[in-house]
Design an enzyme around this catalytic site. Structure first.
Site, mmCIF file in Angstrom:
data_model
loop_
_atom_site.group_PDB
_atom_site.id
_atom_site.type_symbol
_atom_site.label_atom_id
_atom_site.label_comp_id
_atom_site.label_asym_id
_atom_site.label_seq_id
_atom_site.Cartn_x
_atom_site.Cartn_y
_atom_site.Cartn_z
ATOM 1 N N LYS A 12 73.546 62.318 91.238
ATOM 2 C CA LYS A 12 72.264 62.236 91.924
ATOM 3 C C LYS A 12 71.154 62.399 90.900
ATOM 4 C CE LYS A 12 71.199 66.854 91.605
ATOM 5 N NZ LYS A 12 70.058 67.411 90.823
ATOM 6 N N MET A 101 78.513 68.582 82.250
ATOM 7 C CA MET A 101 78.134 69.845 82.870
ATOM 8 C C MET A 101 76.746 70.250 82.377
ATOM 9 S SD MET A 101 81.675 72.032 82.963
ATOM 10 C CE MET A 101 82.182 71.672 81.277
ATOM 11 N N GLY A 103 73.949 69.047 83.363
ATOM 12 C CA GLY A 103 73.145 67.855 83.149
ATOM 13 C C GLY A 103 72.107 67.588 84.219
ATOM 14 N N GLY A 106 74.326 66.927 89.295
ATOM 15 C CA GLY A 106 75.082 67.375 90.462
ATOM 16 C C GLY A 106 76.559 67.101 90.394
ATOM 17 N N GLY A 108 79.430 68.769 89.586
ATOM 18 C CA GLY A 108 80.359 69.680 90.252
ATOM 19 C C GLY A 108 80.184 69.680 91.755
ATOM 20 N N SER A 110 78.965 67.197 93.568
ATOM 21 C CA SER A 110 79.436 65.915 94.083
ATOM 22 C C SER A 110 80.954 65.889 94.170
ATOM 23 C CB SER A 110 78.929 64.780 93.188
ATOM 24 O OG SER A 110 79.254 63.521 93.741
ATOM 25 N N ASP A 142 73.455 71.900 96.425
ATOM 26 C CA ASP A 142 73.421 70.433 96.382
ATOM 27 C C ASP A 142 74.554 69.783 97.173
ATOM 28 O OD1 ASP A 142 71.199 70.525 94.787
ATOM 29 O OD2 ASP A 142 72.235 70.005 92.927
#
Length: 292
Positions: A12, A101, A103, A106, A108, A110, A142
């Site tokens: 995302k 990671m 970044g 999202g 993890g 997702s 998220d």
């Protein structure tokens, strides 16, 4: 045993991210527009003949039992047991990891959302989209967005969402090579927490009046992240030559919108070799939304 392979877990982008305040419990009040893009991780699920939840792929820096994928699967397994009195079968989960990671993409969350949707289908658990969103929220703010599964105007801590239209465009994304811890950004004394709240029509009206791809608002976390992590500032400055470059989430990845895949390819040809960069198309719907 039944399996479900090649399940996308898309990244995302936060098209803007405003911090409007802070609650008594320490959570920040946010407003943002979440945009799905067609670049992300891919997961594969194979049911077992026991009740064990197992990640068969090593993920650097993420122990199996701390992985949001495993935690989400265990949470859903327990919910199915609570509802039916029967424990659903275990599952082997493999992941093709592409998203970095720390970044701001999202990754993890997702992965966890795709896992909840896929296992809800495989186990024939029958949870609704709203029930899965509520189940995932305690694991990460998220996660409900990815289960919501479409471009969203989000408020609160990110859990209150309304569908919204956003530009049908391509994005160029740069990974600056640093991992930005979300908590470090939100805890900074330099973080601005008083951006005035907007309403969804402010965003929509702005886009209707725009003739180009200049983004709405700003990312309030960007100023803190660029001060703490100079590579983020460097990537934004470089990408700004091609459009309205900004950071997504709490960083570290930066992006700008372009009008076509051809334009995206032209930018990518010029990206310095020290950075990982890629293109992605905006998505209207989550690729596995039909499972719900």
């Amino acid at each position: 045993m039944q399996s479900l392979n090649n399940c996308p877990a898309p990244a995302k982008l936060n098209l803007f991210l405003h911090v409007n305040g802070r609650r008594a419990d320490g959570y920040h009040l946010l407003q943002t527009v979440f945009q799905l893009i067609d670049h992300g991780d891919t997961l594969h699920y194979a049911l077992r003949d026991d009740h064990v939840i197992h990640r068969v792929t090593d993920v650097a820096g993420v122990p199996e039992q701390q992985d949001l994928i495993i935690r989400a699967a265990l949470l859903l397994q327990a919910e199915v047991l609570r509802r039916t009195g029967a424990l659903p079968p275990g599952v082997d989960i493999a992941i093709d990891k592409r998203l970095p990671m720390g970044g701001g993409l999202g990754g993890g969350s997702s992965d966890a959302a795709t896992t909840l949707m896929a296992l809800n289908h495989l186990w024939q658990a029958g949870l609704t989209r709203e029930e899965l969103m509520a189940l995932g929220l305690p694991l990460g703010a998220d996660i409900p967005f990815f289960i919501f599964g479409q471009t969203a105007f989000a408020e609160g801590v990110g859990e209150a969402m309304q569908p919204v239209r956003a530009p049908d465009c391509w994005y160029v994304v740069i990974e600056p090579g640093v991992e930005v811890p979300t908590a470090k950004i939100f805890c900074s004394e330099h973080l601005t927490r008083d951006t005035p709240p907007i309403i969804i029509t402010d965003f929509s009206s702005y886009l209707e009046k725009q003739t180009g791809l200049k983004g709405y608002g700003k990312n309030d976390l960007q100023q803190v992240a660029t001060q703490l992590f100079p590579p983020v500032a460097e990537a934004i400055e470089w990408l700004a030559a091609y459009g309205d470059a900004r950071m997504t989430g709490s960083g570290a990845c930066v992006f700008c919108a372009v009008g076509s895949e051809v334009e995206a390819d032209a930018v990518l040809r010029n990206v310095p070799a020290k950075w990982v960069a890629w293109k992605a198309k905006a998505l209207d719907k989550h690729p596995i939304a039909s499972l719900l």
